[in-house]
Design an enzyme around this catalytic site. Structure first.
Site, short mmCIF file in Angstrom:
data_model
loop_
_atom_site.label_atom_id
_atom_site.label_comp_id
_atom_site.label_asym_id
_atom_site.label_seq_id
_atom_site.Cartn_x
_atom_site.Cartn_y
_atom_site.Cartn_z
NE ARG A 22 21.03 26.78 82.14
CZ ARG A 22 21.77 27.74 81.57
NH1 ARG A 22 23.08 27.74 81.73
NH2 ARG A 22 21.20 28.67 80.83
NE ARG A 73 22.62 28.97 77.07
CZ ARG A 73 23.51 28.70 76.10
NH1 ARG A 73 23.07 28.30 74.90
NH2 ARG A 73 24.80 28.84 76.32
CB CYS A 92 28.23 24.00 78.26
SG CYS A 92 27.74 24.32 79.96
N GLY A 108 30.26 25.42 83.72
CA GLY A 108 29.80 26.64 83.08
C GLY A 108 30.92 27.67 83.16
CB SER A 109 33.82 28.26 80.96
OG SER A 109 33.11 28.56 79.78
CG ASN A 110 30.41 32.46 79.73
OD1 ASN A 110 31.56 32.60 79.33
ND2 ASN A 110 29.37 32.36 78.92
CG ASP A 111 27.44 32.18 85.86
OD1 ASP A 111 27.60 33.40 85.73
OD2 ASP A 111 26.31 31.64 85.85
CG HIS A 123 2.10 26.91 44.25
ND1 HIS A 123 2.67 28.14 43.94
CD2 HIS A 123 2.30 26.12 43.17
CE1 HIS A 123 3.18 28.09 42.74
NE2 HIS A 123 2.96 26.89 42.23
CD GLU A 133 26.08 27.80 87.10
OE1 GLU A 133 26.19 28.43 86.04
OE2 GLU A 133 25.02 27.29 87.47
#
Length: 799
Positions: free
Chosen positions: A579, A511, A752, A702-705, A421, A681
């Site tokens: 991944r 992820r 990504c 994977g642009s960060n790594d 409810h 990466e």
């Protein structure tokens, strides 16, 4: 079969167009009996009194003028709502049945008993108002239901009490708010054979997700015993979610969500006392068990899909399972009245910052955020002290609470599921709620400042203090079209459904780590080699999580497949690239039992992670469990749109070994259309891209790594933050080069990362280089889509 009269009509002679005659509830039951019995929808037999019978009863007892006068005195503030309602109900209950109506009800009840081969069969006596279950008004719980009624005299008494319940305080208040004429609404009574759910189970079912409006799932709540506890929110039920598009394939098991509720009590029949039903505690075995088997979950979901298809709209249903026969019945069906009415082209996104620690958690309702001061009220008799705009905290709600619920900034309850409810009314009022917290009334106190966050997924969070809340309105109809696919990065499966309206081209990065960390919670090797876990507390926690599993590894496979299925379902039929696990050793060690299986590393970021783990004896059995979960997701659940991606793969030889392990676990690239991607990466992925392209179906940058390893900058270092730049010429060279090599090899390539949302020039570079897809977080989707459209237009102009 009931012999129809102007006063009584059998369900088998009613259709949904008969709302004015027998109300929404009874007309819907008749519709299903007539039209859907041949399609596997079982409805307990019964009959309905007509609106004419109600009006005749009112007229015979000279009640119309008295009711109108009483309501007029209430509106003139001469008496309270409670006094008005009590006066009207008492007058109706004291009324006498006209002889013809009484005879018709008793004759119909006798025939219903004869059909069942019994004398004085037990029935459910339900109210059905002629203005209920409309597309924009649910009238949830406004009138009464009486269960386990038997004997002609008791049936007549219950029917009178149903008539009287048209004037409960909550019903009067609700009609006033909705603008319905009190005297224009009539009440029909449905008398329906009782299903022995007291020894079986029962609950509520929606043909859409109640929070997001996602129209491809069925939501089922289930508890032991009769269904009133689920409807009222007095019990924390099991919750199941089923993906509708796969229901016609009997070879699939598309159950995408299972959450076991506490189910502390159950309502049973009680022939030994004056009260026909009572609540009793459930056993430990009942609390630990699922109410429904997988086969029953799928059977109910198919019923929901059939009913929705017939009615042509999202539906809200109640079901019951007979404990004696095992049969599943639909006992009510009505249009869903909130999410199905929401405008499809608008999306509201909330951001929360500066929030305090989490004080309590529960199931989120309403996909919104509210801040305010707690007003804790445990008894409905005390609602007069509620302060407008406060956060209402209580154990559970029923329709008597509606007057204060609509004045609350948010609602928090100890008990109830997403079909209770409190949840239903909160949605209709547009008030966020967190239900089923278990102990909010114990943990929170009057006057406490809190933030109620229902916008972070299925789990609602109650934070200490007043956070900063931002709201962004997004008009989806204004988003441009792009040749470049714009996909989503996703981690939290419980938040996936809220983004289903975004015109995304799939999920470019799902992820796995989030699911392992939050749903599985246990290191996979601790499940495979449980004897190596020495800590007693961890052993006990793992034993509790894996209760019911003969093989603890099956727990990992089940939970991982279920979690990922949410993401696969939301995006279907678009691709979802999962991944495989990419924890670092320190993160794996934080999982339950993990410290027994992880080495200590000085630099986990470039240590024992990604592909190197998958073929190492120290982790390969755990990786094989991951593969089994993906195989189940694709083959048993039906999500062939799922692809996999291998992270941190340093060499082509390492890739060969990983693909070999996957094949041994039943997950072979190319088999049944399985695509396998590799993360780009590491600079080696760019330098040897042709060799990786021979082994994989595509790349995801994977642009960060890649930035970290190209520039030699620790991305987590505050001191080096100014040097971490995805637009550095060296990084851009890496990106352009791998895109060029991938396209030359005929492989897909995407990116990504957040850079395209923060930097329009970066998006332009990707478009000019010929990237196939860009995958970003959902809250960045609109910005990236716009940046890419402008870059494509510029490129077209240059061409």
């Amino acid at each position: 079969m009931t012999a129809s009269t102007p006063n009584v009509i059998g369900f088998e002679e009613l259709r949904r167009a008969d709302v004015a005659l027998v109300g929404g509830k009874n007309s819907s039951l008749g519709e299903m009996v007539q039209e859907l019995a041949g399609q596997g929808i079982a409805v307990p037999g019964g009959f309905a009194t007509t609106s004419g019978a109600y009006r005749a009863f009112i007229a015979a007892n000279d009640l119309e003028a008295r009711i109108a006068d009483t309501l007029a005195r209430w509106k003139a503030n001469k008496i309270t709502l409670a006094e008005a309602g009590s006066t009207i109900r008492a007058a109706i209950v004291a009324g006498d049945w006209p002889a013809d109506i009484e005879a018709d009800i008793l004759a119909s009840y006798a025939r219903l008993s004869d059909t069942a081969g019994k004398t004085d069969i037990a029935v459910a006596v339900r109210s059905s108002a002629t203005a209920e279950d409309l597309p924009d008004a649910s009238f949830a719980g406004q009138q009464e239901t009486f269960l386990n009624v038997s004997g002609g005299a008791d049936v007549l008494a219950a029917c009178r009490r149903c008539f009287a319940s048209l004037f409960t305080d909550r019903a009067i208040s609700y009609r006033e708010v909705k603008g319905f004429d009190h005297m224009g609404v009539a009440l029909s009574v449905g008398v329906q054979r009782m299903v022995r759910a007291d020894t079986g189970g029962s609950g509520v079912m929606f043909s859409i997700d109640t929070e997001s409006g996602f129209d491809k799932v069925v939501l089922i709540n289930a508890a032991w015993g009769l269904g009133e506890n689920v409807v009222q929110g007095a019990v924390d039920p099991d919750e199941y979610q089923v993906f509708k598009p796969f229901l016609d394939d009997k070879g699939l098991t598309p159950i995408v969500g299972k959450r076991r509720g506490a189910k502390e009590i159950k309502m049973i029949l009680d022939a030994s006392s004056a009260r026909p039903v009572r609540n009793v505690p459930t056993s430990k075995a009942e609390r630990a068990a699922w109410v429904l088997s997988d086969a029953e979950i799928l059977s109910l979901a198919r019923m929901a899909a059939t009913i929705e298809r017939h009615y042509g709209c999202a539906m809200d249903m109640e079901w019951a399972r007979d404990g004696d026969t095992g049969e599943l019945f639909i006992v009510q069906a009505r249009p869903e009245t909130v999410e199905s009415q929401r405008k499809a082209g608008a999306l509201r996104n909330y951001s929360v910052s500066g929030e305090g620690k989490v004080l309590a958690k529960g199931l989120s309702v309403g996909n919104a955020v509210a801040t305010g001061r707690v007003c804790l009220i445990e008894n409905v008799a005390d609602i007069d002290r509620f302060v407008d705009g406060s956060i209402l905290v209580t154990s559970t709600t029923d329709p008597d609470w509606v007057p204060v619920m609509k004045r609350a900034a948010a609602i928090i309850t100890d008990h109830g599921g997403r079909t209770s409810h409190a949840a239903i009314v909160s949605r209709e009022l547009g008030v966020p709620a967190i239900v089923g917290t278990g102990n909010a009334t114990h943990l929170l106190h009057d006057g406490q400042d809190v933030t109620v966050n229902c916008a972070a997924g299925e789990e609602g969070l109650i934070h200490e203090g007043l956070a900063e809340v931002g709201v962004e309105e997004l008009d989806l109809s204004t988003l441009p079209q792009t040749r470049t696919k714009i996909m989503l990065n996703m981690a939290n499966p419980s938040a996936a459904f809220r983004w289903w309206r975004l015109p995304a081209d799939g999920v470019g990065l799902a992820r796995m780590e989030f699911v392992v960390n939050n749903a599985v919670q246990v290191h996979p090797m601790a499940l495979i080699e449980f004897d190596k876990v020495s800590d007693p507390a961890e052993r006990a926690e793992i034993e509790a999580l894996t209760a019911g599993y003969a093989d603890k590894g099956d727990y990992f496979v089940d939970q991982l497949a279920l979690g990922l299925s949410h993401i696969a379902a939301f995006a279907y039929p678009n691709p979802v690239i999962v991944r495989m696990s990419d924890f670092k050793t320190n993160e794996y060690a934080d999982l339950l039992g993990g410290r027994a299986f992880e080495p200590n590393e000085e630099n986990p970021m470039i240590g024992f992670r990604g592909a190197s783990r998958y073929t190492d004896p120290a982790y390969q059995p755990g990786f094989e469990l991951e593969c089994k979960a993906i195989k189940r997701l694709r083959e048993e659940m039906g999500f062939a749109n799922v692809a996999v991606m291998i992270p941190f793969c340093r060499t082509p030889d390492e890739a060969d070994r990983v693909l070999g392990v996957m094949k041994g676990a039943g997950l072979e690239r190319g088999e049944a259309g399985l695509d396998v991607f590799v993360m780009c990466e590491i600079p080696a992925n760019v330098i040897r891209a042709e060799e990786f392209a021979d082994r994989f179906d595509g790349f995801s940058i994977g642009s960060n790594d890649l930035t970290q390893l190209t520039l030699g900058v620790d991305r987590d270092s505050d001191r080096l933050a100014s040097l971490f730049d995805e637009s550095d010429p060296a990084v851009l060279w890496m990106i352009r080069t791998v895109i060029e090599k991938a396209r030359a090899a005929g492989r897909k390539i995407g990116l990504c990362g957040q850079a395209p949302s923060n930097n329009p020039a970066f998006a332009q570079l990707l478009v000019e280089a010929g990237i196939d897809s860009i995958s970003v977080t959902p809250d960045s989707f609109a910005a990236v889509k716009t940046h890419v459209a402008k870059a494509e237009a510029l490129q077209t102009g240059q061409d």
